[in-house]
Design an enzyme around this catalytic site. Structure first.
Site, short mmCIF file in Angstrom:
data_model
loop_
_atom_site.label_atom_id
_atom_site.label_comp_id
_atom_site.label_asym_id
_atom_site.label_seq_id
_atom_site.Cartn_x
_atom_site.Cartn_y
_atom_site.Cartn_z
N LYS A 177 43.03 36.70 49.70
CA LYS A 177 43.77 37.78 49.62
C LYS A 177 45.00 37.51 50.79
O LYS A 177 46.17 37.86 50.71
CB LYS A 177 42.96 38.96 50.21
CG LYS A 177 42.21 39.73 48.96
CD LYS A 177 41.73 41.00 49.35
CE LYS A 177 40.87 41.43 48.13
NZ LYS A 177 40.85 42.89 48.10
N LYS B 295 39.05 36.84 38.76
CA LYS B 295 38.25 38.07 38.84
C LYS B 295 39.23 39.42 38.46
O LYS B 295 40.21 39.59 39.08
CB LYS B 295 37.68 38.29 40.07
CG LYS B 295 36.75 39.48 40.38
CD LYS B 295 36.18 39.75 41.70
CE LYS B 295 37.30 40.68 42.42
NZ LYS B 295 37.67 41.95 42.03
N LYS C 161 41.37 45.60 41.14
CA LYS C 161 42.49 46.83 41.27
C LYS C 161 43.84 46.35 41.72
O LYS C 161 44.44 46.92 41.24
CB LYS C 161 41.83 47.71 42.28
CG LYS C 161 40.85 48.74 41.78
CD LYS C 161 40.31 49.69 42.83
CE LYS C 161 39.11 49.15 43.30
NZ LYS C 161 39.16 48.69 44.89
P1 ATP Z 1 40.60 44.89 45.32
O1 ATP Z 1 41.40 44.28 44.28
O2 ATP Z 1 41.37 46.20 46.12
O3 ATP Z 1 39.64 44.24 46.14
P2 ATP Z 1 38.52 45.35 43.44
O4 ATP Z 1 38.77 45.55 42.17
O5 ATP Z 1 38.11 44.06 43.98
O6 ATP Z 1 39.68 45.65 44.24
P3 ATP Z 1 36.71 46.38 45.36
O7 ATP Z 1 36.75 47.72 45.83
O8 ATP Z 1 36.89 45.43 46.50
O9 ATP Z 1 37.29 46.28 44.06
O10 ATP Z 1 34.87 46.39 44.99
C1 ATP Z 1 34.36 47.43 44.54
C2 ATP Z 1 32.81 47.18 43.86
O11 ATP Z 1 33.34 46.61 42.63
C3 ATP Z 1 32.08 45.85 44.79
O12 ATP Z 1 30.88 45.87 44.62
C4 ATP Z 1 32.79 44.62 43.89
O13 ATP Z 1 31.93 43.54 43.60
C5 ATP Z 1 32.93 45.14 42.37
N1 ATP Z 1 33.83 44.54 41.66
C6 ATP Z 1 34.97 44.25 41.93
N2 ATP Z 1 35.70 43.54 40.97
C7 ATP Z 1 34.73 43.18 40.07
C8 ATP Z 1 34.58 42.54 38.91
N3 ATP Z 1 35.76 41.99 38.35
N4 ATP Z 1 33.45 42.64 37.97
C9 ATP Z 1 32.28 43.07 38.32
N5 ATP Z 1 32.30 43.60 39.73
C10 ATP Z 1 33.62 43.91 40.39
MG MG Z 2 37.76 43.59 46.09
#
Ligand code: ATP
Ligand code: MG
Length: 329
Positions: free
Chosen positions: A112, A193, A196
């Site tokens: 990040k 991965k 969001k």
């Molecule tokens: P950001 O990009 O803002 O970090 P994010 O998609 O990584 O968003 P988070 O809010 O950081 O989402 O994570 C929320 C939950 O979703 C956590 O438990 C994280 O492990 C899970 N998660 C995030 N991305 C994935 C993915 N690609 N596959 C499975 N689980 C995920």
């Molecule tokens: Mg995340």
């Protein structure tokens, strides 16, 4: 007394099927076996810049999606992190027992930080705030996606260090990953991965995407140069990702997956993945619309949840203050 589950999602963008399969679906599955607390972690979201009006709206959207996805508000607590000040308070105390070297090793920070022009020190402290979220409620189980495993290990290290410096204080939390779907990859780039905060219209399927958009994103997903699914040879990451998404949504066994998909052309694989994703998201979208139309409903759930968890959080902060020799009235 039931042991406690805690997990959270950042209101940092549109929730996607990775968040659903890695986190929410697992929460829904286990929530009634535990005392469950699910947080909209807005203090985590601001570790990278968020437009205030968008953040305000996203907090409510994420809370509504938790419930629409099946979190039972009669049983589980749905809490906005910044609504319970003890999260930030405990985070400071834990910051003081966390060596910089531990945080420097975190892969999420490295990834990040590389994407930011200017890196706020909050991004560096992110895992300590996450440790505080978990330890504040003495949570025994933390259901997350695979990307958060390293932060959970760090949480245990911080808890152990605190316990050895100041005496037994924290429950050691256990990581709980789903068997399939623990790491959903980007549809445009299966080496990254699904996130969001990642840009690009072909990257993710959002939980609130309309069917035609879902179909379009999945049909455009990156695969590889083979024509069809072949379980005899290791699938490329794009195909493996599509198969995992299908398997997680369908709840299929490995044997069933083989029987259903061996030899299927990629175009047909994508059609099947799109159809199951659309079918599984449809009822979530329907409930989301219903509950956001009910005036006051969400605010009531959030208020009652914060009131219910505050005494637990405050008692942990009081204990930590006593242990550390801080002033308690
Ligand atoms: P950001 O990009 O803002 O970090 P994010 O998609 O990584 O968003 P988070 O809010 O950081 O989402 O994570 C929320 C939950 O979703 C956590 O438990 C994280 O492990 C899970 N998660 C995030 N991305 C994935 C993915 N690609 N596959 C499975 N689980 C995920
Ligand atoms: Mg995340």
């Amino acid at each position: 007394m039931k042991s406690r589950v805690l997990s959270g999602v950042q209101p940092s963008g549109n929730l996607h099927i990775g968040n659903y399969l890695g986190a929410l679906a697992n929460w829904v599955r286990i929530q009634h076996d535990y005392e469950s607390i699910f947080c909209i972690v807005d203090l985590h979201a601001i570790t990278v810049y968020q437009k205030p009006d968008e953040l305000r709206a996203k907090i409510r959207e994420v809370a509504a999606l938790f419930i629409a996805a099946g979190i039972d508000p009669k049983h589980s607590r749905v809490v906005v992190q910044s609504d319970v000040p003890a999260h930030a308070e405990l985070a400071w105390m834990l910051t003081c027992v966390t060596p910089m070297g531990w945080l420097e090793r975190m892969t999420q920070f490295k990834a990040k930080a590389a994407a930011q022009e200017s890196v706020g020190s909050g991004l560096f402290q992110y895992p300590v705030l996450m440790a505080a979220d978990i330890l504040l409620y003495q949570a025994a189980i933390v259901p997350v996606g695979e990307d958060q495993s390293q932060h959970l290990e760090l949480t245990r290290d911080i808890a152990q260090r605190f316990n050895s410096l100041y005496g037994e204080t924290f429950v050691m939390p256990e990581t709980k990953l789903p068997a399939v779907g623990a790491r959903v990859m980007g549809l445009d780039d299966p080496s990254a991965k699904m996130s969001k905060s990642a840009a690009g219209s072909g990257h993710a399927v959002a939980l609130l995407d309309p069917p035609d958009r879902i179909r379009k994103t999945i049909m455009r997903a990156t695969t590889d140069s083979n024509p069809a699914v072949d379980f005899e040879h290791a699938a490329g990451p794009g195909v493996a990702n599509l198969l995992a998404i299908y398997q997680a949504f369908a709840g299929s066994t490995d044997d069933r997956m083989r029987a259903e998909f061996q030899g299927l052309r990629y175009g047909d694989l994508k059609k099947k993945v799109a159809e199951i994703v659309i079918a599984k998201l449809e009822p979530i979208q329907q409930r989301y619309r219903e509950l956001t139309e009910e005036p006051g409903y969400l605010d009531r759930i959030l208020r009652e949840s914060a009131e219910a968890v505050t005494p637990i959080a405050d008692s942990t902060v009081k204990l930590v203050k006593e242990r550390m020799g801080l002033y308690t009235a």
